[in-house]
Write a protein that holds these residues in place. Structure first.
Motif, PDB file in Angstrom:
ATOM      1  N   ILE A  11      17.293   2.771  24.549  1.00  0.00           N
ATOM      2  CA  ILE A  11      16.075   2.664  23.745  1.00  0.00           C
ATOM      3  C   ILE A  11      16.371   2.721  22.236  1.00  0.00           C
ATOM      4  N   PRO A  12      17.223   3.643  21.750  1.00  0.00           N
ATOM      5  CA  PRO A  12      17.510   3.639  20.305  1.00  0.00           C
ATOM      6  C   PRO A  12      18.155   2.337  19.833  1.00  0.00           C
ATOM      7  N   TYR A  13      19.021   1.755  20.643  1.00  0.00           N
ATOM      8  CA  TYR A  13      19.642   0.485  20.266  1.00  0.00           C
ATOM      9  C   TYR A  13      18.611  -0.637  20.215  1.00  0.00           C
ATOM     10  N   ALA A  14      17.684  -0.632  21.144  1.00  0.00           N
ATOM     11  CA  ALA A  14      16.624  -1.643  21.136  1.00  0.00           C
ATOM     12  C   ALA A  14      15.743  -1.490  19.893  1.00  0.00           C
ATOM     13  N   ILE A  15      15.459  -0.252  19.512  1.00  0.00           N
ATOM     14  CA  ILE A  15      14.650  -0.017  18.314  1.00  0.00           C
ATOM     15  C   ILE A  15      15.395  -0.503  17.073  1.00  0.00           C
TER      16      ILE A  15
END
Length: 86
Positions: free
Chosen positions: A9-13
């Motif tokens: 999720i942090p990488y997608a953000i």
């Protein structure tokens, strides 16, 4: 062993924010140039002509095909008078 999706999720953000920032900067540059692409590697001649176009049309990248300059163009001189020593 699979990677839990919560770890991605942090990488997608981060990737989404890079995309939003790039699209926003592109839109701002296009809006500032009157709907045209931004110019690169401008030399002195290009800057002079762009300044002339700005004085003629009001837009930095605007161009006109009018044979006569608008009223007041002769007083809109880009050259500055030097300040005298006193």
């Amino acid at each position: 062993m699979p990677v839990p999706f919560e770890a991605l999720i942090p990488y997608a953000i981060i990737v989404t924010m890079f995309g939003v920032t790039g699209a926003g900067l592109s839109a701002i540059k296009t809006a500032q140039n009157g709907g045209k692409k931004a110019r690169w590697s401008l030399d002195t001649w290009d800057r002079q002509m762009m300044d002339r176009d700005r004085r003629l049309t009001g837009w930095l990248r605007g161009q006109t095909d009018a044979a006569d300059a608008p009223y007041g163009f002769e007083y809109n001189n880009p050259w500055r008078v030097e300040k005298r020593f006193s």
